[in-house]
Scaffold this active site. Structure first.
Site, mmCIF file in Angstrom:
data_model
loop_
_atom_site.group_PDB
_atom_site.id
_atom_site.type_symbol
_atom_site.label_atom_id
_atom_site.label_comp_id
_atom_site.label_asym_id
_atom_site.label_seq_id
_atom_site.Cartn_x
_atom_site.Cartn_y
_atom_site.Cartn_z
ATOM 1 N N ASP A 42 22.581 -37.236 1.365
ATOM 2 C CA ASP A 42 22.797 -38.110 0.067
ATOM 3 C C ASP A 42 24.239 -38.986 0.056
ATOM 4 O OD1 ASP A 42 22.473 -38.734 -2.648
ATOM 5 O OD2 ASP A 42 23.916 -37.744 -3.034
ATOM 6 N N HIS A 63 23.866 -33.915 -14.790
ATOM 7 C CA HIS A 63 23.887 -34.693 -14.096
ATOM 8 C C HIS A 63 23.373 -36.151 -14.774
ATOM 9 C CE1 HIS A 63 25.017 -36.402 -10.001
ATOM 10 N NE2 HIS A 63 24.169 -37.333 -10.485
ATOM 11 N N LYS A 98 21.425 -32.970 -4.427
ATOM 12 C CA LYS A 98 22.759 -32.136 -4.711
ATOM 13 C C LYS A 98 22.623 -31.392 -5.788
ATOM 14 C CE LYS A 98 24.609 -36.456 -6.360
ATOM 15 N NZ LYS A 98 24.227 -37.678 -5.746
ATOM 16 N N ARG A 137 23.566 -47.405 -0.108
ATOM 17 C CA ARG A 137 22.610 -47.838 -1.455
ATOM 18 C C ARG A 137 23.336 -48.850 -2.242
ATOM 19 N NH1 ARG A 137 20.600 -43.266 -4.493
ATOM 20 N NH2 ARG A 137 19.454 -44.686 -5.738
ATOM 21 N N SER A 195 18.204 -38.486 -4.760
ATOM 22 C CA SER A 195 19.685 -38.410 -4.768
ATOM 23 C C SER A 195 20.230 -37.348 -5.522
ATOM 24 C CB SER A 195 20.239 -39.910 -4.843
ATOM 25 O OG SER A 195 21.609 -39.725 -5.061
#
Ligand code: URA
Length: 445
Positions: free
Chosen positions: A161, A82, A187, A168, A183
């Site tokens: 999220d 990520h 995930k 956001r 966040s």
């Protein structure tokens, strides 16, 4: 607990109790907290911060707001990836098929554009027919058969999220260590990976502009992952200048294909090789970094990684022929060429301004739910260190909606700085936070 009391407590700088955090996350998930109260608490968190313990509780509550995927039936160590988000950051779209071509199983749930940064899902949707919303059964099937999959968070994965991310994006509450850490990790802990390689972007085009903040974020991500039993490491990588030469959606997909054909930009290729090498190591496919890198380079050179991308596109319903012919991707109707006003050398190219210019052209969103123009984007013909003569094209602004052009030009025109001397060459990787400590490649972080 009353929402207003939780908001007041954070506004006054108090640490929230676990009960308050659970109550907030349940309210986001079941819709009982209205957007204005959620946004107020998010802003209070941005301004007052959270302790590491609050951040861990928030992550845990967000992760438990949905289900955790079990991938135990698929053999091997599953390695996720990520990025905290950057401009021109198309790494996942090259990395997932590359690592899969090396035998690594790569489960990957990605996001949409956030603020001035692009999103993997928006980019993938520029491939005709490509479906990012797969069911969890389809996700498992892709991973078992192809070894990689790039999908959106399903409704059942970290729904808190999903709701917070969209809010956001449009309330100026992205740039916060606890909000980014919770966040990302909510995930990642749910997607079924046993190990994780994270890319924490740092600099003008990143949410963490200061190296010290990026380092704290990297530490927070690694400690949350490790505490949850997922072997996690984070690279801190430079994001002062956009990655590669393409910024947008379809234009970035075309660049990913170039990289997998061995003809992509050097900065992007080097970063992808570095991250893929760690993924191969974490998957315990080989015993040394040298062997891992050799395997990665061979998967690139042989075309195996490109074939994996083709299989990934086909498996997710997209047109696999884009791999051979990128003119099948959406193309903008018009191009504005931004010219150099003087001669010299590019000394800086501000990623934040380029990212905002791309959003202004329609490649990103101004507000929740806005449609994205998949063909709009920017091609960077000159990057730092390259010589220019007055009148040369610095960038191409590709667009469909002419009413957007002036705003984009105003931003893009300030992004490139022309000087006399080439700036010093800087490596992309600034630091690496791993399970046995931190390795810093830049002084004073
Ligand atoms: N990526 C995420 O998933 N969440 C953030 O908050 C920022 C980047």
């Amino acid at each position: 607990m009353r929402a207003v009391d939780i908001i007041r407590a954070k506004r006054d700088g108090d640490a929230l109790s676990r009960e308050a955090i659970d109550s907030f996350v349940s309210g986001v998930t079941d819709g009982s907290w209205p957007d204005y109260q959620i946004a107020a608490l998010l802003m209070a968190i941005v301004l007052k911060g959270m302790t590491p313990v609050e951040t861990a509780w928030l992550t845990d509550a967000m992760s438990r707001s949905g289900e955790h995927v079990n991938l135990d039936a698929i053999p091997g160590i599953k390695v996720g990836k990520h990025s905290t988000g950057g401009v021109g950051d198309k790494v996942s779209i090259v990395l997932a098929p590359l690592a899969a071509a090396c035998g690594v199983v790569v489960p990957k749930m990605s996001g949409r554009g956030l603020g001035h940064t692009g999103g993997t899902l928006d980019k993938l949707e520029s491939i005709p027919g490509f479906r990012v919303s797969l069911s969890l059964d389809e996700y498992r099937k892709m991973l078992a058969e192809i070894g990689c999959c790039l999908i959106s968070q399903t409704e059942t994965i970290a729904p808190a999220d999903k709701a917070l991310y969209a809010l956001r994006d449009v309330t100026g509450t992205v740039e916060s260590l606890p909000l980014i850490a919770s966040s990302v990790m909510s995930k990642k802990l749910a997607e079924g990976s046993n190990a994780l390689v994270l890319d924490v972007k740092c600099g003008r085009g990143a949410f963490m502009q200061r190296p010290s903040d990026a380092r704290l974020l990297a530490r927070s991500l690694v400690s949350i992952g490790t505490a949850a039993g997922v072997r996690t490491e984070a690279f801190i990588t430079r994001m002062d200048v956009p990655l590669g030469r393409a910024v947008g959606n379809a234009v970035e997909i075309a660049e990913c294909i170039e990289v997998l054909k061995g003809a992509g930009p050097a900065d992007l290729t080097a970063l992808v090789v570095r991250l893929a090498t760690r993924m191969v190591r974490l998957a315990e496919k080989v015993a040394t970094d040298e062997e891992a890198e050799a395997r990665v380079r061979s998967a690139l050179a042989s075309g195996a990684a490109l074939e994996k991308l083709r299989a990934l596109i086909k498996g997710q319903g997209g047109d696999p022929a884009v791999v051979d012919d990128t003119s099948r991707l959406p193309a903008a109707t018009s191009v504005h060429r931004l010219k150099a006003e003087s001669s010299g050398c590019i000394t800086a190219l501000d990623a934040l301004l380029v990212g905002r210019a791309a959003v202004a052209l329609g490649a990103g969103r101004d507000k929740k739910g806005d449609a994205v123009d998949l063909a709009a984007g920017i091609m960077l013909l000159k990057k730092p260190g390259e010589a220019v003569s007055a009148g040369d094209t610095l960038m191409e602004l590709r667009y469909n909606d002419g009413s957007r052009l002036n705003a984009a030009i105003a931003l893009a025109a300030q992004a490139a700085v022309i000087g006399d001397k080439a700036p010093p060459e800087q490596g992309l990787v600034m630091g690496w936070v791993h399970d046995s400590g931190e390795t810093l490649f830049v002084a004073g972080m």
